[in-house]
Design a protein around this motif. Structure first.
Motif, PDB file in Angstrom:
ATOM      1  N   VAL A 119       0.837  -1.204   0.000  1.00  0.00           N
ATOM      2  CA  VAL A 119       0.000   0.000   0.000  1.00  0.00           C
ATOM      3  C   VAL A 119       0.873   1.255   0.000  1.00  0.00           C
ATOM      4  N   ILE A 120       1.924   1.260   0.808  1.00  0.00           N
ATOM      5  CA  ILE A 120       2.846   2.403   0.833  1.00  0.00           C
ATOM      6  C   ILE A 120       3.445   2.613  -0.557  1.00  0.00           C
ATOM      7  N   LEU A 121       3.922   1.540  -1.169  1.00  0.00           N
ATOM      8  CA  LEU A 121       4.522   1.630  -2.495  1.00  0.00           C
ATOM      9  C   LEU A 121       3.528   2.173  -3.519  1.00  0.00           C
ATOM     10  N   LEU A 122       2.314   1.644  -3.518  1.00  0.00           N
ATOM     11  CA  LEU A 122       1.322   2.063  -4.506  1.00  0.00           C
ATOM     12  C   LEU A 122       0.843   3.494  -4.291  1.00  0.00           C
ATOM     13  N   VAL A 123       0.715   3.922  -3.040  1.00  0.00           N
ATOM     14  CA  VAL A 123       0.277   5.291  -2.762  1.00  0.00           C
ATOM     15  C   VAL A 123       1.333   6.291  -3.230  1.00  0.00           C
ATOM     16  N   VAL A 124       2.573   6.086  -2.830  1.00  0.00           N
ATOM     17  CA  VAL A 124       3.641   7.013  -3.228  1.00  0.00           C
ATOM     18  C   VAL A 124       3.821   6.986  -4.740  1.00  0.00           C
ATOM     19  N   ARG A 125       3.798   5.814  -5.319  1.00  0.00           N
ATOM     20  CA  ARG A 125       3.957   5.695  -6.771  1.00  0.00           C
ATOM     21  C   ARG A 125       2.775   6.322  -7.498  1.00  0.00           C
TER      22      ARG A 125
ATOM     23  N   SER B 147      10.982   6.221  -7.150  1.00  0.00           N
ATOM     24  CA  SER B 147      10.302   5.040  -7.680  1.00  0.00           C
ATOM     25  C   SER B 147      11.222   3.824  -7.686  1.00  0.00           C
ATOM     26  N   ILE B 148      12.424   4.001  -8.167  1.00  0.00           N
ATOM     27  CA  ILE B 148      13.381   2.889  -8.211  1.00  0.00           C
ATOM     28  C   ILE B 148      13.740   2.427  -6.803  1.00  0.00           C
TER      29      ILE B 148
ATOM     30  N   PHE C  88       8.192   6.592   4.308  1.00  0.00           N
ATOM     31  CA  PHE C  88       7.707   7.827   4.938  1.00  0.00           C
ATOM     32  C   PHE C  88       8.457   9.044   4.399  1.00  0.00           C
ATOM     33  N   VAL C  89       9.772   8.935   4.283  1.00  0.00           N
ATOM     34  CA  VAL C  89      10.578  10.046   3.751  1.00  0.00           C
ATOM     35  C   VAL C  89      10.196  10.310   2.288  1.00  0.00           C
ATOM     36  N   SER C  90       9.959   9.267   1.525  1.00  0.00           N
ATOM     37  CA  SER C  90       9.555   9.433   0.126  1.00  0.00           C
ATOM     38  C   SER C  90       8.212  10.139   0.026  1.00  0.00           C
ATOM     39  N   PHE C  91       7.277   9.747   0.880  1.00  0.00           N
ATOM     40  CA  PHE C  91       5.976  10.413   0.891  1.00  0.00           C
ATOM     41  C   PHE C  91       6.128  11.890   1.246  1.00  0.00           C
ATOM     42  N   CYS C  92       6.974  12.192   2.208  1.00  0.00           N
ATOM     43  CA  CYS C  92       7.217  13.589   2.590  1.00  0.00           C
ATOM     44  C   CYS C  92       7.862  14.375   1.448  1.00  0.00           C
ATOM     45  N   ILE C  93       8.778  13.749   0.715  1.00  0.00           N
ATOM     46  CA  ILE C  93       9.420  14.422  -0.415  1.00  0.00           C
ATOM     47  C   ILE C  93       8.395  14.704  -1.516  1.00  0.00           C
ATOM     48  N   VAL C  94       7.552  13.726  -1.820  1.00  0.00           N
ATOM     49  CA  VAL C  94       6.526  13.922  -2.846  1.00  0.00           C
ATOM     50  C   VAL C  94       5.538  15.009  -2.413  1.00  0.00           C
TER      51      VAL C  94
ATOM     52  N   LEU D 206       0.898   8.859  -6.405  1.00  0.00           N
ATOM     53  CA  LEU D 206       1.034  10.321  -6.302  1.00  0.00           C
ATOM     54  C   LEU D 206       2.061  10.842  -7.303  1.00  0.00           C
ATOM     55  N   MET D 207       3.169  10.133  -7.438  1.00  0.00           N
ATOM     56  CA  MET D 207       4.181  10.545  -8.414  1.00  0.00           C
ATOM     57  C   MET D 207       3.646  10.433  -9.837  1.00  0.00           C
ATOM     58  N   SER D 208       2.876   9.394 -10.111  1.00  0.00           N
ATOM     59  CA  SER D 208       2.315   9.206 -11.434  1.00  0.00           C
ATOM     60  C   SER D 208       1.353  10.339 -11.787  1.00  0.00           C
ATOM     61  N   ILE D 209       0.522  10.726 -10.841  1.00  0.00           N
ATOM     62  CA  ILE D 209      -0.396  11.845 -11.066  1.00  0.00           C
ATOM     63  C   ILE D 209       0.383  13.121 -11.323  1.00  0.00           C
ATOM     64  N   PHE D 210       1.416  13.354 -10.531  1.00  0.00           N
ATOM     65  CA  PHE D 210       2.224  14.553 -10.697  1.00  0.00           C
ATOM     66  C   PHE D 210       2.889  14.582 -12.076  1.00  0.00           C
ATOM     67  N   VAL D 211       3.443  13.455 -12.485  1.00  0.00           N
ATOM     68  CA  VAL D 211       4.119  13.379 -13.783  1.00  0.00           C
ATOM     69  C   VAL D 211       3.111  13.556 -14.912  1.00  0.00           C
ATOM     70  N   GLN D 212       1.943  12.948 -14.789  1.00  0.00           N
ATOM     71  CA  GLN D 212       0.926  13.077 -15.829  1.00  0.00           C
ATOM     72  C   GLN D 212       0.461  14.526 -15.968  1.00  0.00           C
TER      73      GLN D 212
END
Length: 146
Positions: A14-20, A83-84, A122-128, A22-28
């Motif tokens: 769930v953490i992976l999919l949520v952060v990914r 993402s990586i 958590f740090v990735s979510f904060c960065i996004v 959010l990044m996908s929406i931002f990139v789109q």
């Protein structure tokens, strides 16, 4: 052995999919409709997951609402790195839990891998979130105005 390994993996996924997501929406949103269509047709699913070729499709853009240039070319490599990193750490956690369940890895080491994944998540979510707030500064300022 870990008793709640299934729940731990589910929470990690769930953490992976949520952060990914959010990044996908931002990139789109950083691309025009034509660029999104071209990106979807030319990049494979693995390329899109890891955002490998996305810097070739994204350009800096002037936002009329924000009244400034948004530097997407600086932001996208950060998203690609997140993402990586998250995907590799998730797979590492999956292997660590599997090895622990099979008895090849001590519980202490599997717990360390899980804790590292959660901290990085958590740090990735904060960065996004910080990227979103700094990119759309004026919007968020007006949204939270008292």
């Amino acid at each position: 052995m870990m008793r709640n390994a299934g729940w731990l993996l589910l929470f990690s996924l769930v953490i992976l999919l949520v952060v990914r997501g959010l990044m996908s929406i931002f990139v789109q949103l950083s691309m025009s409709k034509k660029e999104r269509k071209q990106y979807r047709t030319s990049a494979g699913i693995i390329d899109r997951w890891f955002l490998w070729s996305i810097p070739h499709y994204v350009k800096d853009r002037y936002s009329r609402y924000e009244k400034r240039v948004i530097h997407y070319t600086m932001i996208v490599p950060i998203c690609r790195m997140i993402s990586i990193t998250l995907t590799v750490l998730f797979l590492t956690e999956l292997v660590a839990i599997l090895l622990n369940q099979l008895g090849f890895l001590a519980l202490k080491y599997a717990e360390i891998v899980c804790i590292v994944y959660f901290v990085v998540g958590f740090v990735s979510f904060c960065i996004v979130a910080a990227i979103e707030f700094f990119t759309n500064r004026r919007y968020h300022r007006s949204r939270y105005k008292k």
